[in-house]
Design a protein around this motif. Sequence first.
Motif, PDB file in Angstrom:
ATOM      1  N   TRP A 128       0.826  -1.205   0.000  1.00  0.00           N
ATOM      2  CA  TRP A 128       0.000   0.000   0.000  1.00  0.00           C
ATOM      3  C   TRP A 128       0.863   1.259   0.000  1.00  0.00           C
ATOM      4  O   TRP A 128       0.339   2.364  -0.165  1.00  0.00           O
ATOM      5  N   ALA A 129       2.172   1.105   0.189  1.00  0.00           N
ATOM      6  CA  ALA A 129       3.080   2.256   0.214  1.00  0.00           C
ATOM      7  C   ALA A 129       3.985   2.288  -1.007  1.00  0.00           C
ATOM      8  O   ALA A 129       4.259   3.345  -1.560  1.00  0.00           O
ATOM      9  N   PHE A 151      -6.265  -2.240   7.947  1.00  0.00           N
ATOM     10  CA  PHE A 151      -6.761  -2.013   6.592  1.00  0.00           C
ATOM     11  C   PHE A 151      -6.217  -3.027   5.582  1.00  0.00           C
ATOM     12  O   PHE A 151      -6.670  -3.064   4.434  1.00  0.00           O
ATOM     13  N   GLU A 152      -5.257  -3.863   5.978  1.00  0.00           N
ATOM     14  CA  GLU A 152      -4.572  -4.723   5.016  1.00  0.00           C
ATOM     15  C   GLU A 152      -5.399  -5.911   4.508  1.00  0.00           C
ATOM     16  O   GLU A 152      -5.333  -6.227   3.314  1.00  0.00           O
ATOM     17  N   LEU A 156      -5.749  -7.119   0.525  1.00  0.00           N
ATOM     18  CA  LEU A 156      -5.263  -8.408   0.051  1.00  0.00           C
ATOM     19  C   LEU A 156      -6.392  -9.256  -0.531  1.00  0.00           C
ATOM     20  O   LEU A 156      -6.185  -9.997  -1.493  1.00  0.00           O
ATOM     21  N   ALA A 157      -7.593  -9.168   0.053  1.00  0.00           N
ATOM     22  CA  ALA A 157      -8.726  -9.948  -0.443  1.00  0.00           C
ATOM     23  C   ALA A 157      -9.029  -9.600  -1.902  1.00  0.00           C
ATOM     24  O   ALA A 157      -9.381 -10.477  -2.698  1.00  0.00           O
ATOM     25  N   VAL A 166      -4.287  -9.492  12.889  1.00  0.00           N
ATOM     26  CA  VAL A 166      -3.967 -10.060  14.206  1.00  0.00           C
ATOM     27  C   VAL A 166      -3.451  -8.998  15.171  1.00  0.00           C
ATOM     28  O   VAL A 166      -3.057  -9.313  16.297  1.00  0.00           O
ATOM     29  N   GLY A 167      -3.460  -7.731  14.750  1.00  0.00           N
ATOM     30  CA  GLY A 167      -2.929  -6.681  15.597  1.00  0.00           C
ATOM     31  C   GLY A 167      -1.417  -6.646  15.537  1.00  0.00           C
ATOM     32  O   GLY A 167      -0.772  -7.497  14.924  1.00  0.00           O
TER      33      GLY A 167
END
Length: 384
Positions: A128-129, A151-152, A156-157, A166-167
């Motif tokens: 995303w970067a 937000f990841e 990815l989906a 998972v934090g």
Amino acid sequence: MSASPAGALSFAMVAGEVSGDMLAALLLQGLQARWPQAQAFGIGGPRMQAQGFEAWWSHELLAVRGYVEVLRHYRGIVAVRNQLRQRLLAQKPDVFIGVDAPDFNLDLETQLKAAGIPTVHFVCPSVWAWRAERLDKIRRSVDHMLCIFPFEPALLAKAGVQATYVGHPLAQTIPMAPNRWAARQTLGLDAQRPVVALLPGSRRSEIEHLTPRFLQAAQHMQRQQPGLQFVLPAIPSLLPRIQAWVAAQGGVPGLKLVAGQSHAALAACDVCLIASGTATLEAALFKRPMVIAYQMNWLSWQIMKRQQLQPWVGLPNILCGEFIVPEFLQERCTPEALAQACLAWLSAPDRVDALQIRFQQLHLTLQRETAKLSTDVLEKVLAR
């Protein structure tokens, strides 16, 4: 994780650098809790080994950043990856877990997955970067991605990659309200005088580029505000090298060099001058104002700049979507500019208070039972 009995689960892992070693060690705690007889082996560092991990190679092998810098070590890294692949294909672990280090791990995971070994990757590459083209490689190489930012998974989906938020493990280990005074006592610092933490990174290449600049910035700050204290937590193996730099700079009044103890330095400081990377998120979780700096080989910088998708480099800015802390990169990374930006934080308590509120909100967002959520995913992968 001592020697496992016949039929016990085996997990191969590869973690690079200090940050990967720390993240993988927290994951190993979860594996031990769920599967006490399991065996874990591969590439890792001292924190992983303290959890019983069998390190075939050291995590320092992968502590290289920048395209030109990687090229200098390319043959050695590829040779180790080939040896590791052959060993894992012969041993066939139940699951391979790649911890960060995407340039090394994604290619290895592609080959292991093709051979029928389930692959899980912990920490989504920053698609995303920059380097969004990696999404195709991730889909080919990873059975499941463990994401540390909320937000990841949705991103990815869309690319057909199974993922779970998972934090961030650091959000569990770093206290919501760090004890500044206890940390100063631990480090032998004056409780009443302002403290600036200098964190020039964990990779040898970035330390080589940034440490002289950070020391010069400290000298500038000391001349303008003579009562300042400085603390520089160094990787123990590089402490003599940093001591030599300090001597070459003519010394820095009020500077304390310590071996390790980066978290104590962050807890103790009023502001930190810090290399871009995972440490900037640690500083945010400690609720400390910061000045982010980075400088690398010119050619590596030109390549990275062309692949950048966002205006920010520092994780706190990326996660908040704005420049909440200043960044000084490449030619802007001068000792004078770094010094003035640090002093600006020390003279703006209202600005610091507002920043700490943002960082508290970020901390709550990232705080999850990471080890349990990760092992829940691994259990499902094993069941498949």
